[in-house]
Write a protein that holds these residues in place. Structure first.
Motif, PDB file in Angstrom:
ATOM      1  N   PRO A  43       0.837  -1.208   0.000  1.00 36.98           N
ATOM      2  CA  PRO A  43       0.000   0.000   0.000  1.00 36.98           C
ATOM      3  C   PRO A  43       0.865   1.248   0.000  1.00 36.98           C
ATOM      4  O   PRO A  43       1.850   1.342   0.718  1.00 36.98           O
ATOM      5  CB  PRO A  43      -0.827  -0.127   1.275  1.00 36.98           C
ATOM      6  CG  PRO A  43      -0.110  -1.105   2.123  1.00 36.98           C
ATOM      7  CD  PRO A  43       0.670  -1.996   1.212  1.00 36.98           C
ATOM      8  N   ALA A  47      -3.839   8.627  -0.621  1.00 31.97           N
ATOM      9  CA  ALA A  47      -5.211   8.196  -0.893  1.00 31.97           C
ATOM     10  C   ALA A  47      -5.252   6.733  -1.320  1.00 31.97           C
ATOM     11  O   ALA A  47      -4.327   6.219  -1.929  1.00 31.97           O
ATOM     12  CB  ALA A  47      -5.808   9.069  -1.983  1.00 31.97           C
ATOM     13  N   ASP A  48      -6.358   6.104  -0.990  1.00 31.16           N
ATOM     14  CA  ASP A  48      -6.578   4.712  -1.380  1.00 31.16           C
ATOM     15  C   ASP A  48      -6.981   4.681  -2.856  1.00 31.16           C
ATOM     16  O   ASP A  48      -7.949   5.341  -3.249  1.00 31.16           O
ATOM     17  CB  ASP A  48      -7.683   4.111  -0.510  1.00 31.16           C
ATOM     18  CG  ASP A  48      -7.923   2.647  -0.819  1.00 31.16           C
ATOM     19  OD1 ASP A  48      -7.042   2.016  -1.436  1.00 31.16           O
ATOM     20  OD2 ASP A  48      -8.985   2.136  -0.439  1.00 31.16           O
ATOM     21  N   ASP A  51     -10.652   3.951  -3.702  1.00 34.13           N
ATOM     22  CA  ASP A  51     -11.683   4.887  -3.254  1.00 34.13           C
ATOM     23  C   ASP A  51     -12.214   5.669  -4.458  1.00 34.13           C
ATOM     24  O   ASP A  51     -11.474   6.395  -5.105  1.00 34.13           O
ATOM     25  CB  ASP A  51     -11.088   5.843  -2.229  1.00 34.13           C
ATOM     26  CG  ASP A  51     -12.111   6.830  -1.685  1.00 34.13           C
ATOM     27  OD1 ASP A  51     -13.322   6.587  -1.874  1.00 34.13           O
ATOM     28  OD2 ASP A  51     -11.682   7.822  -1.075  1.00 34.13           O
ATOM     29  N   ALA A  54     -11.699   9.536  -4.399  1.00 38.86           N
ATOM     30  CA  ALA A  54     -10.346  10.086  -4.334  1.00 38.86           C
ATOM     31  C   ALA A  54     -10.122  11.067  -5.475  1.00 38.86           C
ATOM     32  O   ALA A  54     -10.589  10.866  -6.598  1.00 38.86           O
ATOM     33  CB  ALA A  54      -9.322   8.947  -4.418  1.00 38.86           C
TER      34      ALA A  54
END
Length: 94
Positions: A43, A47-48, A51, A54
């Motif tokens: 990861p 930001a993911d 998402d 995002a």
């Protein structure tokens, strides 16, 4: 490359004796089993990516053929006159 590795492995195992192979097989099995437990991706901070809300940078568009200009004439020239102008002149002395 794989063949070279196999040849080196065979030469090393025959030089060291048969017991070398018995030590390598369990270590290989353990390494393969543990590699299956590791995450596929690391990861990233921030930001993911999964998402949907995002914020991302805008995508710009640049045409790959933007400077292209057609060099064909709008109307073709009459072919008979072009042929006659390019043909060699006939000899009248024969």
């Amino acid at each position: 490359m794989l063949t070279l590795f196999g040849a080196r492995f065979a030469a090393a195992s025959s030089a060291r004796g048969r017991h070398f192979l018995f030590h390598l097989a369990p270590m290989t099995a353990i390494a393969l089993a543990l590699s299956g437990c590791m995450p596929a991706t690391v990861p990233l901070p921030g930001a993911d990516p999964a998402d949907p809300a995002a914020r991302v940078a805008r995508v710009g568009y640049r045409s790959t053929i933007a400077p292209y200009e057609s060099l064909r004439p709008a109307t073709p020239a009459p072919w008979r006159e072009r042929n006659d102008s390019a043909a060699p002149s006939p000899k009248t002395d024969r």
